[in-house]
Design a protein around this motif. Structure first.
Motif, PDB file in Angstrom:
ATOM      1  N   VAL A   1      38.579  14.993  -2.251  1.00  0.00           N
ATOM      2  CA  VAL A   1      37.904  14.343  -1.132  1.00  0.00           C
ATOM      3  C   VAL A   1      36.401  14.555  -1.280  1.00  0.00           C
ATOM      4  CG1 VAL A   1      37.620  14.289   1.382  1.00  0.00           C
ATOM      5  CG2 VAL A   1      39.884  14.668   0.382  1.00  0.00           C
ATOM      6  N   ILE A   2      35.627  13.481  -1.112  1.00  0.00           N
ATOM      7  CA  ILE A   2      34.176  13.562  -1.271  1.00  0.00           C
ATOM      8  C   ILE A   2      33.573  14.378  -0.128  1.00  0.00           C
ATOM      9  CG2 ILE A   2      32.028  12.259  -1.429  1.00  0.00           C
ATOM     10  CD1 ILE A   2      33.961  11.992  -3.821  1.00  0.00           C
ATOM     11  N   ASP A   3      32.706  15.332  -0.492  1.00  0.00           N
ATOM     12  CA  ASP A   3      32.047  16.190   0.490  1.00  0.00           C
ATOM     13  C   ASP A   3      30.582  15.832   0.700  1.00  0.00           C
ATOM     14  OD1 ASP A   3      34.293  18.123   0.954  1.00  0.00           O
ATOM     15  OD2 ASP A   3      34.006  18.474  -1.186  1.00  0.00           O
ATOM     16  N   VAL A   4      29.881  15.509  -0.376  1.00  0.00           N
ATOM     17  CA  VAL A   4      28.468  15.167  -0.271  1.00  0.00           C
ATOM     18  C   VAL A   4      28.149  14.027  -1.237  1.00  0.00           C
ATOM     19  CG1 VAL A   4      27.679  17.448   0.470  1.00  0.00           C
ATOM     20  CG2 VAL A   4      27.818  16.920  -1.969  1.00  0.00           C
ATOM     21  N   ALA A   5      27.041  13.353  -0.978  1.00  0.00           N
ATOM     22  CA  ALA A   5      26.535  12.317  -1.876  1.00  0.00           C
ATOM     23  C   ALA A   5      25.034  12.519  -2.024  1.00  0.00           C
ATOM     24  CB  ALA A   5      26.840  10.928  -1.320  1.00  0.00           C
ATOM     25  N   TYR A   6      24.518  12.130  -3.177  1.00  0.00           N
ATOM     26  CA  TYR A   6      23.088  12.237  -3.442  1.00  0.00           C
ATOM     27  C   TYR A   6      22.550  10.871  -3.838  1.00  0.00           C
ATOM     28  CZ  TYR A   6      23.889  17.285  -3.629  1.00  0.00           C
ATOM     29  OH  TYR A   6      24.245  18.578  -3.320  1.00  0.00           O
ATOM     30  N   ALA A   7      21.362  10.544  -3.351  1.00  0.00           N
ATOM     31  CA  ALA A   7      20.724   9.277  -3.714  1.00  0.00           C
ATOM     32  C   ALA A   7      19.229   9.375  -3.466  1.00  0.00           C
ATOM     33  CB  ALA A   7      21.312   8.115  -2.915  1.00  0.00           C
TER      34      ALA A   7
ATOM     35  N   THR B   1      25.433   9.142  -5.915  1.00  0.00           N
ATOM     36  CA  THR B   1      26.385   9.919  -6.711  1.00  0.00           C
ATOM     37  C   THR B   1      27.257  10.713  -5.751  1.00  0.00           C
ATOM     38  OG1 THR B   1      24.947  10.106  -8.645  1.00  0.00           O
ATOM     39  CG2 THR B   1      26.640  11.784  -8.387  1.00  0.00           C
ATOM     40  N   LEU B   2      28.579  10.616  -5.898  1.00  0.00           N
ATOM     41  CA  LEU B   2      29.524  11.275  -4.998  1.00  0.00           C
ATOM     42  C   LEU B   2      29.987  12.590  -5.606  1.00  0.00           C
ATOM     43  CD1 LEU B   2      31.739   8.167  -4.117  1.00  0.00           C
ATOM     44  CD2 LEU B   2      29.511   8.821  -3.179  1.00  0.00           C
ATOM     45  N   VAL B   3      30.111  13.627  -4.756  1.00  0.00           N
ATOM     46  CA  VAL B   3      30.470  14.956  -5.244  1.00  0.00           C
ATOM     47  C   VAL B   3      31.578  15.559  -4.383  1.00  0.00           C
ATOM     48  CG1 VAL B   3      29.646  17.274  -5.793  1.00  0.00           C
ATOM     49  CG2 VAL B   3      28.110  15.323  -6.070  1.00  0.00           C
ATOM     50  N   ASP B   4      32.616  16.038  -5.050  1.00  0.00           N
ATOM     51  CA  ASP B   4      33.705  16.785  -4.408  1.00  0.00           C
ATOM     52  C   ASP B   4      33.462  18.259  -4.702  1.00  0.00           C
ATOM     53  OD1 ASP B   4      36.062  17.953  -3.579  1.00  0.00           O
ATOM     54  OD2 ASP B   4      37.325  16.976  -5.090  1.00  0.00           O
ATOM     55  N   THR B   5      32.855  18.972  -3.761  1.00  0.00           N
ATOM     56  CA  THR B   5      32.395  20.328  -4.033  1.00  0.00           C
ATOM     57  C   THR B   5      33.523  21.348  -4.147  1.00  0.00           C
ATOM     58  OG1 THR B   5      32.079  20.778  -1.663  1.00  0.00           O
ATOM     59  CG2 THR B   5      30.202  19.898  -2.889  1.00  0.00           C
TER      60      THR B   5
ATOM     61  N   ALA C   1      22.567  12.602 -11.830  1.00  0.00           N
ATOM     62  CA  ALA C   1      23.725  13.304 -12.377  1.00  0.00           C
ATOM     63  C   ALA C   1      23.836  14.657 -11.670  1.00  0.00           C
ATOM     64  CB  ALA C   1      23.576  13.506 -13.884  1.00  0.00           C
ATOM     65  N   VAL C   2      25.042  15.031 -11.279  1.00  0.00           N
ATOM     66  CA  VAL C   2      25.253  16.263 -10.515  1.00  0.00           C
ATOM     67  C   VAL C   2      26.288  17.123 -11.217  1.00  0.00           C
ATOM     68  CG1 VAL C   2      25.945  17.237  -8.297  1.00  0.00           C
ATOM     69  CG2 VAL C   2      24.710  15.063  -8.365  1.00  0.00           C
ATOM     70  N   SER C   3      26.004  18.420 -11.358  1.00  0.00           N
ATOM     71  CA  SER C   3      26.933  19.368 -11.961  1.00  0.00           C
ATOM     72  C   SER C   3      27.383  20.354 -10.892  1.00  0.00           C
ATOM     73  CB  SER C   3      26.252  20.126 -13.113  1.00  0.00           C
ATOM     74  OG  SER C   3      27.103  21.105 -13.654  1.00  0.00           O
ATOM     75  N   CYS C   4      28.699  20.532 -10.762  1.00  0.00           N
ATOM     76  CA  CYS C   4      29.260  21.456  -9.770  1.00  0.00           C
ATOM     77  C   CYS C   4      29.844  22.673 -10.470  1.00  0.00           C
ATOM     78  CB  CYS C   4      30.357  20.774  -8.964  1.00  0.00           C
ATOM     79  SG  CYS C   4      29.782  19.416  -7.961  1.00  0.00           S
ATOM     80  N   ARG C   5      29.647  23.831  -9.887  1.00  0.00           N
ATOM     81  CA  ARG C   5      30.134  25.069 -10.485  1.00  0.00           C
ATOM     82  C   ARG C   5      31.394  25.551  -9.777  1.00  0.00           C
ATOM     83  NH1 ARG C   5      26.987  30.925 -10.900  1.00  0.00           N
ATOM     84  NH2 ARG C   5      28.440  31.885 -12.364  1.00  0.00           N
ATOM     85  N   ARG C   6      32.420  25.894 -10.574  1.00  0.00           N
ATOM     86  CA  ARG C   6      33.648  26.484 -10.057  1.00  0.00           C
ATOM     87  C   ARG C   6      33.932  27.720 -10.864  1.00  0.00           C
ATOM     88  NH1 ARG C   6      38.958  22.923 -10.159  1.00  0.00           N
ATOM     89  NH2 ARG C   6      38.455  22.968 -12.372  1.00  0.00           N
TER      90      ARG C   6
END
Length: 215
Positions: free
Chosen positions: A160-166, A151-155, A205-210
């Motif tokens: 631009v992708i910053d981190v990925a989780y697997a 799963t790709l995450v743009d923090t 599934a990843v949730s990012c907080r802004r």
């Protein structure tokens, strides 16, 4: 317009195709049978002895990455941004081979072009920057049985992708940090230790907080 697909249980590899019908907005390739073999395929992963993948059951992902970040880790959006394909290393065919199956995240250059300008890197900077170049192979130390879909995450929400989780077949979860100055500086850390009796075989599934919102 392009796609990045894998072989699933039927094979050990991945491929990318130009499906937009045009090359450089001038030459029609979508229905041109004569040009199909030259224009539609973008690249495919190595075959034979050079193929280190397991069975690529996971779903490949696509995202923009920075191949040369600033010293503070931020991405300069005007240059050194590439479309990248993310491919999990896949699984061994037999349970007995799981212990020796490589666990890694592969990151490929998808188009050989600067995202912002469309400049072809393969022509101006040499063949080393062409579509299909392996930008990074991030091996998981102690990984078990092969990696599952990332799963790709743009923090910071800059595109631009910053981190990925697997996760892996051993039930462990990893974070791949792509904020290093260059792909050689990208790294991985284990964030959860699980059990081979409960393998992780799907993307998290990843949730990012802004601010005060979750997106």
């Amino acid at each position: 317009v392009f796609m990045f697909g894998a072989m699933g249980q039927g094979g050990r590899g991945a491929y990318a195709l130009n499906i937009g019908g045009k090359e450089d907005q001038t030459t029609n390739t979508g229905l041109d049978a004569a040009a199909w073999s030259d224009k539609v395929p973008l690249f495919e992963t190595p075959k034979g002895a050079a193929n280190e993948l397991g069975f690529t059951i996971g779903t490949p992902q696509i995202g923009r990455v920075s191949i040369k970040r600033e010293t503070d880790g931020s991405a300069k959006l005007e240059e050194n941004i590439r479309y990248a394909g993310f491919l999990a290393s896949g699984y061994a065919a037999e349970e007995k081979d799981a212990a020796t199956n490589e666990t890694a995240l592969y990151v490929y250059e998808m188009l050989g072009k600067e995202v912002g300008t469309g400049e072809k890197r393969g022509q101006s900077a040499g063949e080393e920057d062409k579509a299909g170049k392996e930008l990074a192979k991030i091996i998981v130390p102690g990984g078990v049985g092969g990696l599952s879909t990332p799963t790709l995450v743009d923090t910071d929400f800059d595109g631009v992708i910053d981190v990925a989780y697997a996760g892996d077949r051993g039930g462990n979860m990893y974070r791949f940090d792509l904020r290093g100055e260059k792909p050689d500086n990208w790294k991985v850390v284990k964030i959860f230790t699980g059990s081979p009796s409960k393998p992780i075989t799907s993307a998290p599934a990843v949730s990012c907080r802004r601010a005060n919102e979750y997106v």
